[in-house]
Design a protein around this motif. Structure first.
Motif, PDB file in Angstrom:
ATOM      1  N   HIS A 193       1.217  -1.142   0.364  1.00 35.61           N
ATOM      2  CA  HIS A 193      -0.030   0.152  -0.016  1.00 35.61           C
ATOM      3  C   HIS A 193       1.119   1.219   0.433  1.00 35.61           C
ATOM      4  CE1 HIS A 193      -3.984   1.940   0.954  1.00 35.61           C
ATOM      5  NE2 HIS A 193      -3.477   3.469   2.085  1.00 35.61           N
ATOM      6  N   LEU A 194       1.733   0.715   0.409  1.00 37.40           N
ATOM      7  CA  LEU A 194       3.330   2.065   0.695  1.00 37.40           C
ATOM      8  C   LEU A 194       3.720   2.858  -0.733  1.00 37.40           C
ATOM      9  CD1 LEU A 194       4.301   4.527   2.360  1.00 37.40           C
ATOM     10  CD2 LEU A 194       6.454   3.035   3.007  1.00 37.40           C
ATOM     11  N   VAL A 195       3.739   1.924  -0.983  1.00 38.61           N
ATOM     12  CA  VAL A 195       4.230   1.666  -2.639  1.00 38.61           C
ATOM     13  C   VAL A 195       3.582   2.465  -4.105  1.00 38.61           C
ATOM     14  CG1 VAL A 195       5.216   0.725  -4.581  1.00 38.61           C
ATOM     15  CG2 VAL A 195       6.301  -0.138  -2.501  1.00 38.61           C
ATOM     16  N   ALA A 196       2.488   2.181  -3.465  1.00 37.73           N
ATOM     17  CA  ALA A 196       1.109   2.201  -4.249  1.00 37.73           C
ATOM     18  C   ALA A 196       0.314   3.787  -4.752  1.00 37.73           C
ATOM     19  CB  ALA A 196      -0.385   1.903  -3.844  1.00 37.73           C
ATOM     20  N   GLU A 197       0.398   3.979  -3.206  1.00 38.48           N
ATOM     21  CA  GLU A 197       0.389   5.770  -2.884  1.00 38.48           C
ATOM     22  C   GLU A 197       1.661   6.708  -3.041  1.00 38.48           C
ATOM     23  OE1 GLU A 197      -1.542   7.452  -1.494  1.00 38.48           O
ATOM     24  OE2 GLU A 197      -2.930   5.281  -0.922  1.00 38.48           O
ATOM     25  N   LEU A 198       2.931   6.253  -2.693  1.00 34.95           N
ATOM     26  CA  LEU A 198       4.312   6.378  -3.369  1.00 34.95           C
ATOM     27  C   LEU A 198       4.631   6.916  -4.689  1.00 34.95           C
ATOM     28  CD1 LEU A 198       7.016   5.504  -1.117  1.00 34.95           C
ATOM     29  CD2 LEU A 198       6.262   7.783  -1.303  1.00 34.95           C
ATOM     30  N   ALA A 199       3.578   6.202  -5.563  1.00 30.95           N
ATOM     31  CA  ALA A 199       3.865   5.562  -6.982  1.00 30.95           C
ATOM     32  C   ALA A 199       3.095   6.948  -7.807  1.00 30.95           C
ATOM     33  CB  ALA A 199       3.289   4.619  -7.420  1.00 30.95           C
ATOM     34  N   ALA A 200       2.508   7.550  -6.874  1.00 30.98           N
ATOM     35  CA  ALA A 200       1.774   8.992  -7.482  1.00 30.98           C
ATOM     36  C   ALA A 200       2.647  10.238  -7.359  1.00 30.98           C
ATOM     37  CB  ALA A 200       0.462   9.550  -7.140  1.00 30.98           C
ATOM     38  N   ASP A 202       6.036  12.523  -7.259  1.00 26.09           N
ATOM     39  CA  ASP A 202       7.641  12.806  -7.840  1.00 26.09           C
ATOM     40  C   ASP A 202       8.579  12.268  -6.740  1.00 26.09           C
ATOM     41  OD1 ASP A 202       6.674  13.920 -10.198  1.00 26.09           O
ATOM     42  OD2 ASP A 202       5.714  16.164  -9.426  1.00 26.09           O
ATOM     43  N   VAL A 203       8.679  11.061  -6.857  1.00 27.61           N
ATOM     44  CA  VAL A 203       9.598  10.564  -6.376  1.00 27.61           C
ATOM     45  C   VAL A 203      10.985   9.184  -6.941  1.00 27.61           C
ATOM     46  CG1 VAL A 203       7.999   9.228  -4.794  1.00 27.61           C
ATOM     47  CG2 VAL A 203      10.150   9.725  -3.578  1.00 27.61           C
ATOM     48  N   ALA A 204      11.565   9.483  -6.705  1.00 30.03           N
ATOM     49  CA  ALA A 204      12.440   7.606  -7.054  1.00 30.03           C
ATOM     50  C   ALA A 204      12.310   6.559  -6.463  1.00 30.03           C
ATOM     51  CB  ALA A 204      13.797   8.081  -7.789  1.00 30.03           C
ATOM     52  N   LEU A 205      12.250   5.515  -6.774  1.00 28.00           N
ATOM     53  CA  LEU A 205      11.844   4.614  -5.414  1.00 28.00           C
ATOM     54  C   LEU A 205      12.920   3.353  -5.569  1.00 28.00           C
ATOM     55  CD1 LEU A 205       8.110   3.707  -5.695  1.00 28.00           C
ATOM     56  CD2 LEU A 205       9.093   4.805  -3.922  1.00 28.00           C
ATOM     57  N   PHE A 223       9.846   1.396 -10.638  1.00 25.94           N
ATOM     58  CA  PHE A 223      11.348   1.221  -9.390  1.00 25.94           C
ATOM     59  C   PHE A 223      12.535   1.920 -10.580  1.00 25.94           C
ATOM     60  CE2 PHE A 223       8.134  -0.288  -6.557  1.00 25.94           C
ATOM     61  CZ  PHE A 223       9.603  -0.452  -5.462  1.00 25.94           C
ATOM     62  N   SER A 224      13.071   2.449 -10.215  1.00 24.69           N
ATOM     63  CA  SER A 224      14.329   3.487 -10.481  1.00 24.69           C
ATOM     64  C   SER A 224      15.305   2.390 -10.525  1.00 24.69           C
ATOM     65  CB  SER A 224      14.684   4.225 -10.188  1.00 24.69           C
ATOM     66  OG  SER A 224      13.668   5.015 -10.332  1.00 24.69           O
ATOM     67  N   ALA A 225      16.003   0.966  -9.748  1.00 26.65           N
ATOM     68  CA  ALA A 225      16.372   0.336  -9.317  1.00 26.65           C
ATOM     69  C   ALA A 225      16.049  -0.542  -8.651  1.00 26.65           C
ATOM     70  CB  ALA A 225      17.702   1.615  -8.438  1.00 26.65           C
ATOM     71  N   LEU A 226      16.252  -2.370  -9.066  1.00 21.48           N
ATOM     72  CA  LEU A 226      16.169  -3.267  -7.745  1.00 21.48           C
ATOM     73  C   LEU A 226      17.330  -3.782  -7.554  1.00 21.48           C
ATOM     74  CD1 LEU A 226      12.325  -3.676  -9.118  1.00 21.48           C
ATOM     75  CD2 LEU A 226      13.117  -3.495  -6.468  1.00 21.48           C
ATOM     76  N   VAL A 283      13.174   7.078  -2.372  1.00 16.35           N
ATOM     77  CA  VAL A 283      12.868   6.197  -1.105  1.00 16.35           C
ATOM     78  C   VAL A 283      13.485   5.162  -1.018  1.00 16.35           C
ATOM     79  CG1 VAL A 283      10.912   5.646   0.129  1.00 16.35           C
ATOM     80  CG2 VAL A 283      10.619   7.686  -0.534  1.00 16.35           C
ATOM     81  N   VAL A 284      13.986   3.691  -0.435  1.00 15.00           N
ATOM     82  CA  VAL A 284      14.793   2.948  -1.016  1.00 15.00           C
ATOM     83  C   VAL A 284      13.609   1.698   0.219  1.00 15.00           C
ATOM     84  CG1 VAL A 284      16.691   1.819  -0.375  1.00 15.00           C
ATOM     85  CG2 VAL A 284      16.944   3.788  -0.821  1.00 15.00           C
ATOM     86  N   LEU A 285      13.310   0.955   0.093  1.00 10.75           N
ATOM     87  CA  LEU A 285      12.432  -0.164   0.613  1.00 10.75           C
ATOM     88  C   LEU A 285      13.352  -1.658   0.115  1.00 10.75           C
ATOM     89  CD1 LEU A 285      10.310   1.314  -1.471  1.00 10.75           C
ATOM     90  CD2 LEU A 285       9.285   0.412   0.163  1.00 10.75           C
ATOM     91  N   VAL A 286      13.550  -2.184   1.190  1.00  9.15           N
ATOM     92  CA  VAL A 286      13.653  -3.007   1.959  1.00  9.15           C
ATOM     93  C   VAL A 286      13.415  -4.048   2.528  1.00  9.15           C
ATOM     94  CG1 VAL A 286      15.718  -4.147   3.239  1.00  9.15           C
ATOM     95  CG2 VAL A 286      16.463  -2.218   2.656  1.00  9.15           C
TER      96      VAL A 286
END
Length: 452
Positions: A193-200, A202-205, A223-226, A283-286
């Motif tokens: 849910h956090l990723v779905a909200e951040l998708a809208a 102007d941020v790099a995931l 995602f800009s990098a995985l 935003v870096v998601l681990v």
């Protein structure tokens, strides 16, 4: 039976049906009026029974003796306002001399029973004013987010609090966060849910999912990098540290520290830079930090130390460069090795879903909000998504994330795929995806009739 009696029975039946199937509708249609009446009628008696009154002043006692009147009753706090909301009531009280806000916080459970409400929480608004937020029904049983949400840059709604308020993830206030929870506790749904909200936004995931990418790679178009293994994660984190150093050089070049420059124009982080120079926040998601912190063999220890060192550096220095960490795991204790407690100390926001032991909850809240430990271990297995959240201020609350399926999250990421920024330093880690192809239905060819 008269028409009035039939109408009354119909209203009562409708109220019972709403209370059973649609508690929110029942509250809006019937519950608000009954609750307001109940609070106003019982107010003085409840405050006296809960020990939230003060004895009459000396001049009132003296006047009663002079006028030969009965001894005045103890005085409850003054009601400043009583405001109904879509989930409950908000009662603001003016404290009498000698009262303390801690007394109201300690009496919330007794107030809940006395006013027959689902829940009561207390907080201090300012000196001498306390706000009691009372919920009329269990808002966490079936989470329904309000239609109007306050979305601002780097601030997104992620859950609903037990008092009916919306819980926001504000990266400008709490740059880094830790989320823990046992298997099946709803931790992945929270992250989704956090990723779905951040998708809208102007941020790099940037994602690190060492479970072969099963959680984050379906969302790869945003995602800009995985990275899906520890080796790639180590290289990606090193690239992020290099990017952070480059951003600091950009800030240094634009600081313009001279005597005639106002303090408000001196840049100290990316948000002080002009819009045309400001780099995109990251935003870096681990997904599972244990896969990065554990070293199965002796040969893996250098890689493990390299990863943890990079994470600690990003947590300590990344905020001003616009790099924010979201770290998830089932446990986050010292058994994960050297440097873990140092990393945990930098994670301001804490969210704990259902855990299997008290030690796991203590890892999240023991150093910031000890009262939240008991609440975290009492989360039932029948309520996935229910969690306890807190921060370094010591405050905590129960929250629950609305259920977000993988399909809903994928649709949100695909819809906002055009917002995915190109980061030159992370180009080597950009996920390779097949182009989106619109499927066109081709009519089946009919066989030509054989010639005679």
């Amino acid at each position: 039976m008269t028409g009035t009696a039939i109408g009354l029975l119909a209203v009562v039946g409708l109220a019972l049906l709403f209370k059973w199937r649609r508690p929110a509708w029942y509250w809006l249609a019937f519950g608000i009026g009954l609750a307001v009446l109940r609070v106003l009628v019982r107010y003085a008696a409840v405050m006296d029974a809960c020990g939230l009154t003060v004895p009459p002043s000396r001049w009132r006692l003296a006047w009663a003796r002079i006028a030969r009147r009965p001894v005045p009753n103890p005085r409850p706090p003054r009601i400043l306002s009583l405001r109904p909301t879509r989930t409950g009531l908000v009662l603001r009280l003016g404290l009498r001399p000698g009262q303390d806000t801690f007394d109201f916080a300690a009496s919330t459970d007794r107030l809940r029973h006395s006013f027959t409400m689902q829940g009561v929480t207390s907080r201090e608004i300012r000196s001498g004013v306390v706000e009691l937020r009372m919920t009329g029904y269990d808002v966490l049983a079936r989470v329904q987010m309000p239609a109007k949400l306050d979305r601002t840059p780097m601030r997104v709604p992620v859950a609903l609090r037990e008092d009916g308020a919306v819980h926001y993830r504000d990266y400008r206030t709490s740059p880094h966060a830790l989320t823990i929870g046992a298997v099946g506790s709803g931790k992945s749904v929270y992250q989704r849910h956090l990723v779905a909200e951040l998708a809208a936004q102007d941020v790099a995931l940037v994602g690190i999912d060492c479970k072969q990418g099963v959680e984050l790679f379906p969302l790869a178009r945003r995602f800009s990098a995985l990275a899906d293994n520890p080796d790639t994660a180590a290289e990606l984190l090193d690239a992020l540290v290099t990017h952070m150093e480059d951003v600091y050089q950009l800030i240094r070049a634009d600081q313009r520290i001279t005597a005639d420059i106002p303090d408000a124009e001196i840049a100290a982080d990316i948000w002080d830079l002009p819009a045309h120079l400001r780099p995109v926040p990251i935003v870096v998601l681990v997904d599972e930090v244990a896969e990065l912190a554990l070293s199965p063999t002796k040969a893996d220890e250098p890689r493990r130390d390299r990863i943890i060192t990079a994470l600690v550096r990003l947590a300590q220095l990344g905020r001003a460069a616009g790099i924010y960490l979201e770290i998830c795991g089932q446990r986050f204790g010292s058994e994960l090795g050297k440097g873990i407690t140092m990393l945990r100390a930098q994670l301001t926001g804490r969210t704990a879903h259902r855990v299997n032991d008290e030690t796991s909850a203590t890892m999240a809240f023991g150093d910031i909000a000890p009262d939240a430990v008991l609440a975290a271990i009492q989360i039932p297995t029948s309520a996935p998504g229910l969690a306890v959240t807190g921060d370094s201020t010591g405050g905590w609350a129960r929250i629950r994330t609305p259920h977000t399926s993988m399909r809903q999250a994928v649709n949100a990421c695909n819809r906002h795929a055009h917002r995915t920024p190109e980061l030159p330093g992370l180009a080597a880690f950009r996920p390779e995806l097949p182009p989106t192809v619109s499927l066109v239905k081709i009519p089946a060819q009919t066989e030509a009739p054989a010639s005679a």
